[in-house]
Design a protein around this motif. Structure first.
Motif, PDB file in Angstrom:
ATOM      1  N   PRO A  86       0.796  -1.227   0.000  1.00 27.99           N
ATOM      2  CA  PRO A  86       0.000   0.000   0.000  1.00 27.99           C
ATOM      3  C   PRO A  86       0.830   1.279   0.000  1.00 27.99           C
ATOM      4  CG  PRO A  86      -0.759  -1.506   1.716  1.00 27.99           C
ATOM      5  CD  PRO A  86       0.493  -2.083   1.144  1.00 27.99           C
ATOM      6  N   ASP A  87       2.056   1.207   0.531  1.00 27.37           N
ATOM      7  CA  ASP A  87       2.912   2.393   0.606  1.00 27.37           C
ATOM      8  C   ASP A  87       3.774   2.588  -0.639  1.00 27.37           C
ATOM      9  OD1 ASP A  87       4.663   0.288   0.924  1.00 27.37           O
ATOM     10  OD2 ASP A  87       5.495   0.994   2.830  1.00 27.37           O
ATOM     11  N   GLY A  88       3.603   1.735  -1.645  1.00 27.92           N
ATOM     12  CA  GLY A  88       4.373   1.861  -2.876  1.00 27.92           C
ATOM     13  C   GLY A  88       5.756   1.244  -2.812  1.00 27.92           C
ATOM     14  N   ARG A  89       6.076   0.612  -1.701  1.00 29.08           N
ATOM     15  CA  ARG A  89       7.376  -0.050  -1.524  1.00 29.08           C
ATOM     16  C   ARG A  89       7.176  -1.559  -1.601  1.00 29.08           C
ATOM     17  NH1 ARG A  89      11.367   2.894   0.415  1.00 29.08           N
ATOM     18  NH2 ARG A  89      12.240   1.172   1.591  1.00 29.08           N
ATOM     19  N   THR A 133      -1.692  -5.750  -2.077  1.00 25.52           N
ATOM     20  CA  THR A 133      -0.547  -5.557  -2.966  1.00 25.52           C
ATOM     21  C   THR A 133      -1.028  -5.174  -4.360  1.00 25.52           C
ATOM     22  OG1 THR A 133      -0.522  -7.922  -3.511  1.00 25.52           O
ATOM     23  CG2 THR A 133       0.952  -7.172  -1.744  1.00 25.52           C
TER      24      THR A 133
END
Length: 147
Positions: A86-89, A133
């Motif tokens: 969710p955080d782009g990582r 994801t």
């Protein structure tokens, strides 16, 4: 990594990466089975649930390691895909393990969970929806392989 320059991965790229990774996984399973041979007398009985669980665990180690380390397996790298949370990582190991286990269900139900990519606006499979994801398509030469 900025996800603004990426877009959700389509079904074709996902299947291409899955084919590459499937071949790697077969080779990994071959060597994992070879490692067991001295302990089994050279034979594993058909339908041995311990052996099947062992292979699932070996596959899990492969995928969870690559997904949580950089968001890419070797097949995903070849097809310019990256898995993110969710955080782009890249997802942490727990989220990656969730995705791996639920992907078995997505594939096991006739691939319906994978085909869901064709229906979902953000091109997420069932296991992506359940585990938070996304699989992103990377631009050519635009982003490095590591975040």
């Amino acid at each position: 990594m900025s996800t603004a320059s990426t877009e959700p991965a389509g079904l074709g790229r996902r299947l291409g990466a899955a084919l590459y990774d499937g071949l790697l996984l077969l080779a990994l399973w071959f060597f994992a089975t070879l490692a067991l041979m001295p302990f089994t007398g050279g034979a594993i009985p058909p339908g041995d649930l311990r052996y099947e669980a062992y292979l699932v665990a070996v596959g899990g180690l492969f995928f969870v390691y690559f997904w949580s380390r950089g968001g890419q397996t070797l097949g995903m790298r070849a097809w310019r895909l990256r898995l993110v949370g969710p955080d782009g990582r890249p997802p942490r190991a727990g989220r990656a393990a969730c995705r791996y286990l639920l992907a078995w269900l997505s594939w096991g139900l006739g691939g319906l969970g994978i085909l869901w990519v064709l229906v979902d606006r953000e091109r997420r499979a069932w296991h992506d929806l359940a585990c938070g994801t996304r699989v992103l398509r990377l631009p050519k030469g635009g982003l490095s392989a590591r975040p």
